[in-house]
Design a protein around this motif. Structure first.
Motif, PDB file in Angstrom:
ATOM      1  N   ARG A  30       0.563  -1.368  -0.082  1.00 24.63           N
ATOM      2  CA  ARG A  30      -0.104  -0.159   0.362  1.00 24.63           C
ATOM      3  C   ARG A  30       1.386   1.430  -0.447  1.00 24.63           C
ATOM      4  O   ARG A  30       0.582   2.211  -0.192  1.00 24.63           O
ATOM      5  CB  ARG A  30      -1.019   0.097   1.172  1.00 24.63           C
ATOM      6  N   TRP A  34       0.045   5.210  -1.082  1.00 25.52           N
ATOM      7  CA  TRP A  34       0.466   6.333  -0.330  1.00 25.52           C
ATOM      8  C   TRP A  34       1.061   7.342  -0.082  1.00 25.52           C
ATOM      9  O   TRP A  34       0.775   8.734   0.313  1.00 25.52           O
ATOM     10  CB  TRP A  34       0.143   5.715   1.827  1.00 25.52           C
ATOM     11  N   LEU A  44      -1.142   7.551   8.104  1.00 23.42           N
ATOM     12  CA  LEU A  44      -2.523   7.621   8.348  1.00 23.42           C
ATOM     13  C   LEU A  44      -3.328   8.398   9.149  1.00 23.42           C
ATOM     14  O   LEU A  44      -3.601   8.482  10.423  1.00 23.42           O
ATOM     15  CB  LEU A  44      -2.698   6.570   8.000  1.00 23.42           C
ATOM     16  N   TRP A  46      -6.592   8.058   8.712  1.00 22.32           N
ATOM     17  CA  TRP A  46      -8.238   7.465   9.156  1.00 22.32           C
ATOM     18  C   TRP A  46      -7.510   6.435   8.973  1.00 22.32           C
ATOM     19  O   TRP A  46      -6.759   5.424   9.763  1.00 22.32           O
ATOM     20  CB  TRP A  46      -8.513   7.217   7.450  1.00 22.32           C
ATOM     21  N   ASP A  50     -11.538  -3.080   5.077  1.00 18.96           N
ATOM     22  CA  ASP A  50     -11.889  -3.416   3.476  1.00 18.96           C
ATOM     23  C   ASP A  50     -12.433  -5.142   3.110  1.00 18.96           C
ATOM     24  O   ASP A  50     -11.923  -5.625   3.947  1.00 18.96           O
ATOM     25  CB  ASP A  50     -10.443  -3.368   2.308  1.00 18.96           C
ATOM     26  N   ALA A  77      -7.497  -1.209   7.443  1.00 21.23           N
ATOM     27  CA  ALA A  77      -6.497  -0.283   6.322  1.00 21.23           C
ATOM     28  C   ALA A  77      -6.239  -0.496   6.178  1.00 21.23           C
ATOM     29  O   ALA A  77      -5.109   0.357   5.702  1.00 21.23           O
ATOM     30  CB  ALA A  77      -7.531   0.256   5.976  1.00 21.23           C
ATOM     31  N   HIS A  78      -4.778  -0.436   7.599  1.00 24.76           N
ATOM     32  CA  HIS A  78      -3.398  -0.111   7.617  1.00 24.76           C
ATOM     33  C   HIS A  78      -2.596  -1.538   7.054  1.00 24.76           C
ATOM     34  O   HIS A  78      -0.801  -1.229   8.043  1.00 24.76           O
ATOM     35  CB  HIS A  78      -2.942  -0.096   9.086  1.00 24.76           C
ATOM     36  N   GLU A 224      -9.191   0.410  -3.601  1.00 23.00           N
ATOM     37  CA  GLU A 224      -8.740   0.992  -2.387  1.00 23.00           C
ATOM     38  C   GLU A 224      -8.068   1.911  -2.521  1.00 23.00           C
ATOM     39  O   GLU A 224      -9.292   3.401  -1.120  1.00 23.00           O
ATOM     40  CB  GLU A 224      -8.163  -0.340  -1.147  1.00 23.00           C
ATOM     41  N   GLN A 225      -7.424   2.561  -3.372  1.00 28.06           N
ATOM     42  CA  GLN A 225      -6.785   3.693  -3.013  1.00 28.06           C
ATOM     43  C   GLN A 225      -7.928   4.945  -3.936  1.00 28.06           C
ATOM     44  O   GLN A 225      -7.478   6.481  -3.705  1.00 28.06           O
ATOM     45  CB  GLN A 225      -5.977   3.364  -3.893  1.00 28.06           C
ATOM     46  N   GLU A 228      -9.772   6.154  -0.518  1.00 26.76           N
ATOM     47  CA  GLU A 228      -8.354   6.783   0.109  1.00 26.76           C
ATOM     48  C   GLU A 228      -8.293   8.258  -0.130  1.00 26.76           C
ATOM     49  O   GLU A 228      -8.357   9.378   0.333  1.00 26.76           O
ATOM     50  CB  GLU A 228      -7.335   6.034   0.091  1.00 26.76           C
ATOM     51  N   ARG A 229      -8.357   8.399  -1.680  1.00 27.90           N
ATOM     52  CA  ARG A 229      -8.876   9.385  -2.230  1.00 27.90           C
ATOM     53  C   ARG A 229      -9.262  10.705  -2.044  1.00 27.90           C
ATOM     54  O   ARG A 229      -8.956  11.451  -2.002  1.00 27.90           O
ATOM     55  CB  ARG A 229      -8.044   9.720  -3.641  1.00 27.90           C
ATOM     56  N   ARG A 261     -12.711   4.271   5.484  1.00 29.34           N
ATOM     57  CA  ARG A 261     -12.202   5.091   5.938  1.00 29.34           C
ATOM     58  C   ARG A 261     -12.594   6.010   6.880  1.00 29.34           C
ATOM     59  O   ARG A 261     -14.285   7.153   6.294  1.00 29.34           O
ATOM     60  CB  ARG A 261     -11.330   5.325   4.976  1.00 29.34           C
TER      61      ARG A 261
END
Length: 276
Positions: A30, A34, A44, A46, A50, A77-78, A224-225, A228-229, A261
């Protein structure tokens, strides 16, 4: 340990193996994505998970009789890695002609292999069809913004400059849209999803949010990305006291992926939407 996505089975012909082969799982770090957002594992903003749901889970009992079930997988998520989706499917198919004494034995193997691939403990539930059927179909909370009129002609990358808010009016609000679409960064195949935003902060203009979400339409990134965006762009704009962003994606290859998130500790609901 695998790393570069171009070495994954995505977009390549693959032989389906029907006996247990955990080496099929392909982890992708990830940290690369990131870093694109100016983040690291230590910074992070958040918490989250997932949720993966597998609708093609099957194995053999000691008698040789096959069993079918639905698998639910909860990846933190981490965790250092996501698991590339085609490799996940290939791994799950490798269970098809493998004998397990019962559901519990299968669950233990799934937890061990998926946790090793993700680099963090992965929660697993092996669910009977009747159990999932009884839950029915759910709806996203809050107000749907999909009927708002917006004008947008650029779809190749997310456009956070489209977002607008009223910083003098602090509200608590939940908005959602079913118009999220992005593309797999390797195969170019479309990923269709619904997204919900639950926040306490400066009042977000709903039409601007819709235009922003539509701007992902030809953007190439993993599920996932994308979430996050969206989270980070909204956090930057709204400076919220609380923010939760999650998406429910339509399944592909028997798997759906649902990233959550949030700035707050929360219990994510994994109830299916009508397109799932």
């Amino acid at each position: 340990m695998h790393s570069a996505v171009e070495h994954s089975p995505l977009g390549k012909p693959s032989q389906y193996v029907a006996t247990y082969t955990p080496s099929l799982l392909f982890p992708i770090p990830r940290v690369t994505k990131w870093a694109e957002l100016g983040l690291s594992a230590e910074t992070l903003p958040w918490q989250g998970v997932d949720y993966w749901n597998c609708f093609e889970l099957s194995w053999l009992l000691p008698s040789g009789k096959p069993v079918v079930a639905i698998g639910e997988f909860c990846v933190p998520a981490h965790s250092p890695h996501i698991i590339e989706s085609k490799s996940f499917k290939l791994y799950l198919n490798s269970l098809n002609q493998t004998v397990f004494v019962d559901d519990s034995a299968l669950q233990q193997v799934l937890e061990k292999d998926l946790s090793a691939a993700a680099g963090a403990p992965v929660g697993v539930r092996v669910r009977a069809l009747a159990e999932v059927e009884a839950e029915g179909v759910s709806s996203l909370p809050g107000v749907c913004i999909d009927d708002l009129d917006v004008v947008i002609g650029s779809y190749s990358q997310p456009r956070p400059e489209l977002l607008a808010c009223n910083p003098t009016n602090i509200v608590e609000s939940v908005l959602h849209s079913h118009l999220l679409r992005s593309n797999c960064p390797v195969t170019g195949q479309p990923d269709w999803g619904s997204v919900a935003i639950d926040y306490h902060g400066a009042e977000l203009d709903p039409a601007s949010l819709l235009a922003y979400l539509v701007s992902f339409r030809e953007h190439a990134d993993f599920h996932e990305q994308c979430v996050e965006r969206i989270f980070l762009d909204l956090q930057t704009l709204l400076q919220p006291k609380r923010l939760t962003v999650y998406a429910r994606y339509v399944r592909r290859g028997g798997l759906d992926i649902n990233p959550y998130r949030s700035t707050e500790p929360f219990t994510a609901s994994n109830l299916r939407l009508v397109r799932q």
